[in-house]
Design a protein around this motif. Structure first.
Motif, short mmCIF file in Angstrom:
data_model
loop_
_atom_site.label_atom_id
_atom_site.label_comp_id
_atom_site.label_asym_id
_atom_site.label_seq_id
_atom_site.Cartn_x
_atom_site.Cartn_y
_atom_site.Cartn_z
N PHE A 2 14.27 -11.55 35.26
CA PHE A 2 13.08 -10.73 35.43
C PHE A 2 11.89 -11.63 35.77
O PHE A 2 11.55 -12.54 35.01
CB PHE A 2 12.79 -9.93 34.16
CG PHE A 2 13.76 -8.81 33.91
CD1 PHE A 2 13.41 -7.49 34.17
CD2 PHE A 2 15.05 -9.08 33.44
CE1 PHE A 2 14.32 -6.47 33.96
CE2 PHE A 2 15.96 -8.07 33.24
CZ PHE A 2 15.60 -6.74 33.50
N SER A 52 7.81 -12.00 36.62
CA SER A 52 6.59 -11.28 36.25
C SER A 52 5.34 -11.76 36.97
O SER A 52 4.32 -11.08 36.94
CB SER A 52 6.37 -11.35 34.74
OG SER A 52 6.50 -12.69 34.28
N GLN A 80 8.33 0.46 38.24
CA GLN A 80 8.05 -0.78 37.51
C GLN A 80 8.98 -1.92 37.90
O GLN A 80 8.62 -3.08 37.77
CB GLN A 80 8.16 -0.52 36.01
CG GLN A 80 7.05 0.34 35.44
CD GLN A 80 5.81 -0.45 35.10
OE1 GLN A 80 5.88 -1.54 34.55
NE2 GLN A 80 4.64 0.09 35.42
N LEU A 81 10.18 -1.60 38.34
CA LEU A 81 11.16 -2.64 38.66
C LEU A 81 11.73 -2.42 40.05
O LEU A 81 12.05 -1.28 40.43
CB LEU A 81 12.31 -2.62 37.65
CG LEU A 81 11.99 -2.94 36.19
CD1 LEU A 81 13.24 -2.79 35.33
CD2 LEU A 81 11.43 -4.35 36.04
N TYR A 130 12.43 1.36 34.35
CA TYR A 130 12.54 1.17 35.80
C TYR A 130 11.45 1.95 36.52
O TYR A 130 10.69 1.40 37.32
CB TYR A 130 13.93 1.64 36.22
CG TYR A 130 14.43 1.17 37.56
CD1 TYR A 130 13.90 1.64 38.75
CD2 TYR A 130 15.48 0.25 37.64
CE1 TYR A 130 14.38 1.23 39.97
CE2 TYR A 130 15.97 -0.16 38.87
CZ TYR A 130 15.42 0.33 40.02
OH TYR A 130 15.90 -0.09 41.23
N PHE A 134 15.12 -8.89 39.00
CA PHE A 134 14.25 -7.70 38.92
C PHE A 134 12.80 -8.13 39.07
O PHE A 134 12.30 -8.95 38.28
CB PHE A 134 14.45 -6.97 37.59
CG PHE A 134 15.69 -6.13 37.53
CD1 PHE A 134 15.72 -4.88 38.13
CD2 PHE A 134 16.82 -6.60 36.90
CE1 PHE A 134 16.87 -4.10 38.09
CE2 PHE A 134 17.98 -5.83 36.86
CZ PHE A 134 18.01 -4.57 37.46
N CYS A 135 12.14 -7.59 40.07
CA CYS A 135 10.70 -7.82 40.27
C CYS A 135 9.94 -6.86 39.36
O CYS A 135 10.09 -5.64 39.48
CB CYS A 135 10.32 -7.57 41.73
SG CYS A 135 11.10 -8.72 42.87
N MET A 136 9.11 -7.41 38.47
CA MET A 136 8.35 -6.59 37.52
C MET A 136 7.00 -6.24 38.16
O MET A 136 6.03 -6.99 38.08
CB MET A 136 8.17 -7.35 36.20
CG MET A 136 9.49 -7.77 35.58
SD MET A 136 9.29 -8.59 33.97
CE MET A 136 9.01 -7.16 32.90
#
Length: 421
Positions: free
Chosen positions: A42, A44, A281-282, A391, A305-307
């Motif tokens: 993840f 951020s 969000q993701l 998500y 996962f791009c936050m």
């Protein structure tokens, strides 16, 4: 600032209750956060998220074969590359621009006026469950040319599709349920597709049925996948963004007053809502090759996962990012709904959301209709605000009281609803 301890997990109940509490510490202490339970990374920080979303060679959408294709019933736009992606994206975009968009906005206004009318004399409405969710499905069905009498059934099937795409882990029972929803939705759509091939209209399904790629008409599977793609993309964020817009304005009464006095500020308020609390969000990608972020190596083949919520609150990208400010100079309202947007709520790069222009027009039209009607809007007594979703994220409900309105002509102000674009 919340400290990240060694046992911290983005899959925890604490994080799900309020992820915004953890974003600063994630960016500063664990900008590349690994979740062993799902073998995923993840990210951020704004610069890292933007790098992943714009470097299409190094970070692919291969993960969508597992995360989306089974319920989309075929490849989705984000999985495509090269000439196929360009051609099919253009076909879909054509359904959301020009005269088609103007017709859709008229339909948006009509649907919104009809849905809000029963609540006006009462002076009370749940903007999520009684208005936003049905409106989002109504509008999407209008775009596709599907019968609105089926909206509850289509919404139930869509809910299963969305659960499959947005869940980071599914029990075997829930997985079966989601796949059954997708199969039933496909069975509902195929006869419609075949009918539109024989008797095309002005709707998006007809446009997809009559379009060609490489000189060959798209198969029923291709068209079905694109329809479900549009259904998910158009329905999922719209109700959340509308409710979040009203929440933030009610929480900042001086900004609400400014928007009510000067409706030209509405696009800025929507853009800031998208930055401050993005409904998506993701965004997942797969590392095609080994990559290094903040000195940490992400191996080739890993899911990343791009936050988006964390990136949109990064002080390296925005001044005072945890403050909701419709007047912020570093957002740029004009570019906030284009490929040059500073915020990342619509993604960025090649696979930026195909319905960005439509989303802006829809939310502007509905908000411009509602703001003068929901006079003195405030939370209903006893209402406790709560959000859900890892998500995609949005309010569970938004129960509002306002000054009752009587004798509102249903279709008045249609031209006003379109004048803000």
């Amino acid at each position: 600032m919340q400290m990240i301890n060694p046992d911290f997990s983005v899959l925890s109940d604490d994080f799900a209750a309020d992820p915004y509490r953890y974003f600063a510490s994630l960016r500063e202490q664990s900008p590349v956060h690994y979740e062993p339970a799902i073998d995923s990374y993840f990210l951020s920080r704004y610069q890292d998220v933007k790098r992943v979303l714009t470097d299409h060679a190094a970070f692919t959408t291969e993960t969508l074969q597992v995360r989306a294709e089974p319920v989309m019933r075929g490849p989705v736009l984000a999985q495509m590359t090269g000439a196929e992606h360009t051609a099919k994206r253009k076909i879909v975009v054509r359904g959301f621009t020009g005269q088609a968009l103007q017709d859709q906005i008229r339909a948006v206004h009509t649907n919104a006026a009809e849905l809000i009318a029963p609540f006006l004399p009462r002076g009370k409405v749940d903007l999520v469950n009684e208005f936003g969710r049905p409106l989002a499905v109504y509008v999407t069905l209008d775009v596709l040319g599907l019968d609105k009498k089926d909206w509850q059934q289509v919404a139930a099937w869509h809910s299963g599709v969305a659960e499959f795409i947005t869940s980071l882990s599914l029990t075997p029972e829930r997985r079966r349920h989601c796949l059954e929803c997708a199969e039933q939705l496909e069975a509902y759509l195929v006869p419609v597709i075949e009918e539109r091939r024989r008797h095309p209209g002005e709707d998006l399904i007809s446009m997809l049925c009559s379009a060609e790629f490489d000189g060959i008409a798209m198969s029923n599977r291709d068209v079905t996948a694109l329809i479900i793609n549009v259904l998910a993309a158009a329905t999922e964020p719209a109700d959340k963004t509308l409710a979040l817009l009203f929440k933030h304005l009610i929480d900042h009464p001086e900004q609400l007053a400014r928007v009510c006095q000067d409706p030209t500020l509405l696009p800025a308020a929507i853009a800031e809502t998208l930055r401050y609390t993005p409904p998506v969000q993701l965004i997942p990608r797969q590392a095609d090759q080994e990559a290094v972020f903040a000195g940490i190596t992400v191996p080739a083949g890993a899911t990343v996962f791009c936050m988006i919520g964390a990136a949109n609150r990064d002080p390296d990208a925005f001044t005072a990012p945890d403050t909701f400010d419709i007047h912020r100079p570093d957002l740029g309202t004009a570019r906030s709904f284009t490929a040059a947007a500073q915020h990342l709520a619509f993604g960025t790069g090649l696979h930026q959301c195909v319905g960005t222009a439509f989303a802006r027009a829809e939310i502007e039209t509905v908000a411009a209709l509602l703001l003068p009607l929901l006079e003195q809007a405030r939370y209903s007594p006893g209402f406790h605000y709560r959000e859900t979703g890892l998500y995609t994220r949005g309010p569970v409900a938004l129960s509002l009281d306002f000054t009752p309105v009587h004798d509102m002509p249903l279709h008045s102000g249609a031209s006003r609803g379109r004048s803000t674009h």
